[in-house]
Design a protein around this motif. Structure first.
Motif, PDB file in Angstrom:
ATOM      1  N   VAL A 139       1.015  -0.627  -0.151  1.00 19.07           N
ATOM      2  CA  VAL A 139      -0.092   0.001   0.049  1.00 19.07           C
ATOM      3  C   VAL A 139       0.660   1.065  -0.323  1.00 19.07           C
ATOM      4  O   VAL A 139       1.911   1.406   0.290  1.00 19.07           O
ATOM      5  CB  VAL A 139      -1.312   0.033   1.425  1.00 19.07           C
ATOM      6  CG1 VAL A 139      -1.707   1.403   1.276  1.00 19.07           C
ATOM      7  CG2 VAL A 139      -1.870  -1.317   1.587  1.00 19.07           C
ATOM      8  N   THR A 140       0.108   2.558  -0.656  1.00 14.43           N
ATOM      9  CA  THR A 140       0.916   3.091   0.158  1.00 14.43           C
ATOM     10  C   THR A 140       0.321   4.684  -0.110  1.00 14.43           C
ATOM     11  O   THR A 140      -1.108   4.482  -0.933  1.00 14.43           O
ATOM     12  CB  THR A 140       1.587   3.754  -1.924  1.00 14.43           C
ATOM     13  OG1 THR A 140       2.833   2.820  -2.826  1.00 14.43           O
ATOM     14  CG2 THR A 140       2.403   5.280  -1.628  1.00 14.43           C
ATOM     15  N   VAL A 141       0.531   5.412   0.922  1.00 14.10           N
ATOM     16  CA  VAL A 141      -0.333   6.606   1.532  1.00 14.10           C
ATOM     17  C   VAL A 141       0.161   7.415   1.468  1.00 14.10           C
ATOM     18  O   VAL A 141       1.318   7.723   1.671  1.00 14.10           O
ATOM     19  CB  VAL A 141      -0.363   5.982   2.651  1.00 14.10           C
ATOM     20  CG1 VAL A 141      -1.533   7.159   3.243  1.00 14.10           C
ATOM     21  CG2 VAL A 141      -1.255   4.391   2.948  1.00 14.10           C
ATOM     22  N   VAL A 142      -0.147   8.571   0.324  1.00 11.57           N
ATOM     23  CA  VAL A 142       0.080   9.875   0.244  1.00 11.57           C
ATOM     24  C   VAL A 142      -0.775  11.220   0.449  1.00 11.57           C
ATOM     25  O   VAL A 142      -1.905  10.814   0.200  1.00 11.57           O
ATOM     26  CB  VAL A 142       0.264  10.468  -1.246  1.00 11.57           C
ATOM     27  CG1 VAL A 142       0.730  11.872  -1.829  1.00 11.57           C
ATOM     28  CG2 VAL A 142       1.625   9.001  -2.531  1.00 11.57           C
ATOM     29  N   GLY A 143      -0.198  12.096   1.568  1.00 13.65           N
ATOM     30  CA  GLY A 143      -1.041  12.986   2.048  1.00 13.65           C
ATOM     31  C   GLY A 143      -0.752  14.614   1.647  1.00 13.65           C
ATOM     32  O   GLY A 143       0.522  14.742   1.064  1.00 13.65           O
ATOM     33  N   ARG A 144      -1.646  14.951   1.319  1.00 10.91           N
ATOM     34  CA  ARG A 144      -0.937  16.630   0.345  1.00 10.91           C
ATOM     35  C   ARG A 144      -1.401  17.966   1.336  1.00 10.91           C
ATOM     36  O   ARG A 144      -2.735  17.164   1.641  1.00 10.91           O
ATOM     37  CB  ARG A 144      -1.389  16.678  -1.421  1.00 10.91           C
ATOM     38  CG  ARG A 144      -0.777  15.637  -1.911  1.00 10.91           C
ATOM     39  CD  ARG A 144      -0.770  15.390  -3.608  1.00 10.91           C
ATOM     40  NE  ARG A 144      -0.312  16.966  -3.778  1.00 10.91           N
ATOM     41  CZ  ARG A 144       0.881  17.075  -4.572  1.00 10.91           C
ATOM     42  NH1 ARG A 144       1.462  16.169  -5.106  1.00 10.91           N
ATOM     43  NH2 ARG A 144       1.550  18.276  -4.198  1.00 10.91           N
ATOM     44  N   VAL A 175       3.732  17.653  -0.176  1.00 14.80           N
ATOM     45  CA  VAL A 175       2.955  16.496  -0.602  1.00 14.80           C
ATOM     46  C   VAL A 175       4.177  16.413   1.636  1.00 14.80           C
ATOM     47  O   VAL A 175       5.275  16.736   1.659  1.00 14.80           O
ATOM     48  CB  VAL A 175       4.330  15.584  -0.868  1.00 14.80           C
ATOM     49  CG1 VAL A 175       4.330  14.328  -0.189  1.00 14.80           C
ATOM     50  CG2 VAL A 175       3.544  15.738  -2.300  1.00 14.80           C
ATOM     51  N   ASP A 176       3.139  16.696   2.616  1.00 13.67           N
ATOM     52  CA  ASP A 176       3.742  16.027   4.198  1.00 13.67           C
ATOM     53  C   ASP A 176       3.302  14.414   4.225  1.00 13.67           C
ATOM     54  O   ASP A 176       3.508  14.643   5.455  1.00 13.67           O
ATOM     55  CB  ASP A 176       3.100  17.378   4.716  1.00 13.67           C
ATOM     56  CG  ASP A 176       1.447  17.159   4.830  1.00 13.67           C
ATOM     57  OD1 ASP A 176       0.328  15.743   4.151  1.00 13.67           O
ATOM     58  OD2 ASP A 176       0.178  17.831   5.354  1.00 13.67           O
ATOM     59  N   LEU A 177       2.863  13.429   3.655  1.00 13.27           N
ATOM     60  CA  LEU A 177       3.048  12.089   4.406  1.00 13.27           C
ATOM     61  C   LEU A 177       2.797  11.825   2.692  1.00 13.27           C
ATOM     62  O   LEU A 177       2.489  11.245   1.576  1.00 13.27           O
ATOM     63  CB  LEU A 177       1.359  12.136   4.933  1.00 13.27           C
ATOM     64  CG  LEU A 177       0.994  10.555   4.473  1.00 13.27           C
ATOM     65  CD1 LEU A 177       1.976   9.970   6.134  1.00 13.27           C
ATOM     66  CD2 LEU A 177      -0.145  10.392   5.409  1.00 13.27           C
ATOM     67  N   TRP A 178       3.765   9.924   3.144  1.00  8.98           N
ATOM     68  CA  TRP A 178       4.493   9.588   2.145  1.00  8.98           C
ATOM     69  C   TRP A 178       4.638   8.244   2.785  1.00  8.98           C
ATOM     70  O   TRP A 178       5.439   8.242   3.817  1.00  8.98           O
ATOM     71  CB  TRP A 178       5.828  10.153   1.244  1.00  8.98           C
ATOM     72  CG  TRP A 178       5.872   8.900   0.235  1.00  8.98           C
ATOM     73  CD1 TRP A 178       7.118   7.864   0.177  1.00  8.98           C
ATOM     74  CD2 TRP A 178       5.459   9.074  -1.226  1.00  8.98           C
ATOM     75  NE1 TRP A 178       6.931   7.285  -0.355  1.00  8.98           N
ATOM     76  CE2 TRP A 178       6.124   7.701  -1.689  1.00  8.98           C
ATOM     77  CE3 TRP A 178       5.064   9.653  -2.047  1.00  8.98           C
ATOM     78  CZ2 TRP A 178       6.118   7.055  -3.076  1.00  8.98           C
ATOM     79  CZ3 TRP A 178       4.854   9.202  -3.151  1.00  8.98           C
ATOM     80  CH2 TRP A 178       5.156   7.996  -4.102  1.00  8.98           C
TER      81      TRP A 178
END
Length: 365
Positions: A327-332, A341-344
């Motif tokens: 799973v890849t989780v990306v937060g913007r 991008v503040d979450l990877w």
């Protein structure tokens, strides 16, 4: 007792060749001066015929176990196999020797008599056996040798009138029958494969229909009350009801797009993220299909921990086929007017336990 077709056909072949080999009127031909050569020719013919029938036959059980290639078998795993080369060579030698020995043992006037022309039918029967045992070139060569000897010892037209035409027709018909039965066998095999593929497709469609029904039921359970309220109010919802509708829409999308990623903990953190105003997108594009229930629990637990601490305005959760990443989780979020991008976070695929690997390997064997 159940008789197999191969046993019946082999018994008929033995009986027919025995009749041709020793059922001729040997006492009428004056073979006394050449009895040893004639007896040797008969023995050679019988031995070759019976070797051609029985030698190298493989059981259907061996073919079913995959020990022998059954490509082109006339009757699937029970069909005739390829005659060994040395037996085929012996059959060719028999076709070249036996007629000449018999015709040389009688006088010229007796060469067209039944006690001397039995070799024409005998060699024809032997070549039919050779054709059935997958050696058509050898059979054609044997018929050519028989024709040549008949033309030399008797004459072409006389030998045609005493049985050569029948031997040629037998051999040709045997080859035509082999082609026909081989084609029928291939078409039957192809039909079986198509039927299996159709059954698998129907089963997969039935599974997908059941899965869609389950997803629709879950969606109705989540969004049903909100939809009923929206219909009753004619779309005129207050602020609180609109918020409930937005949350219900997110839950429905999660159930439809990423069901394998969800459990109670993941649903809870997704709901909390949306309640604080985050826009969350969950998308499962594969990559989790090979995981067992233990692996899925590990992935979901780590995903819940990641989302529990996330403060991003927009969160994208995506799975895709990958060798190491599940799973890849990306937060913007927007900071100072810029989208950053503040979450990877990449959640690795769980490594199977050693005992599970051993069980899987054992099942594969």
């Amino acid at each position: 007792m159940r008789l197999r077709p191969r046993i019946v056909l082999s018994a008929l072949g033995v009986a027919f060749t025995a009749y041709l080999g020793i059922g001729w009127q040997w006492w009428e031909g004056g073979f006394a001066d050449h009895w040893a050569a004639t007896a040797g020719a008969v023995a050679l013919y019988l031995a070759t015929s019976w070797l051609s029938i029985f030698w190298g036959q493989r059981s259907g059980e061996a073919l079913q176990r995959g020990l022998v290639d059954d490509t082109g078998m006339t009757t699937g795993v029970g069909g005739p196999t390829l005659l060994p080369a040395w037996v085929a060579g012996l059959a060719l030698l028999t076709a070249a020797i036996v007629p000449s020995v018999v015709w040389a043992s009688v006088d010229e006037a007796g060469r067209t008599q039944p006690y001397a022309t039995w070799t024409i039918g005998a060699i024809g029967a032997l070549m039919v056996i050779v054709v059935v045992r997958r050696r058509p070139v050898v059979a054609a060569t044997g018929i050519a040798l028989l024709t040549l000897q008949g033309a030399v010892w008797i004459g072409l037209l006389p030998v045609l009138s005493v049985g050569l035409v029948g031997s040629i027709v037998w051999t040709a018909m045997a080859q035509l029958l082999m082609w026909s039965t081989d084609r029928a066998s291939r078409e039957s095999t192809q039909l079986t494969r198509l039927q299996r593929a159709a059954s698998e497709w129907l089963a997969s469609q039935a599974g997908r229909q059941r899965e869609r029904r389950v997803q629709v039921q879950r969606a109705l359970a989540v969004a049903g009350p909100v939809l009923a309220r929206t219909i009753a109010a004619g779309g005129d919802l207050d602020t609180h009801e609109r918020e409930l509708a937005r949350l219900a829409e997110g839950r429905v999308r999660d159930e439809l797009r990423g069901r394998r990623l969800l459990d109670d903990d993941v649903r809870g953190v997704l709901e909390a993220a949306r309640q604080r105003g985050a826009n969350v997108t969950v998308l499962d594009e594969g990559g989790l299909d090979g995981l067992g229930e233990r692996g899925l629990r590990a992935v979901r637990a780590e995903l819940a921990d990641v989302l529990r601490d996330a403060q991003s305005e927009r969160i994208y959760i995506r799975t895709a086929p990958h060798e190491t990443v599940a799973v890849t989780v990306v937060g913007r979020s927007r900071e100072d007017g810029e989208d950053t991008v503040d979450l990877w976070r990449e959640i690795a695929l769980p490594v199977p336990a050693p005992d599970a690997e051993k069980r899987s390997a054992g099942a594969g064997r």
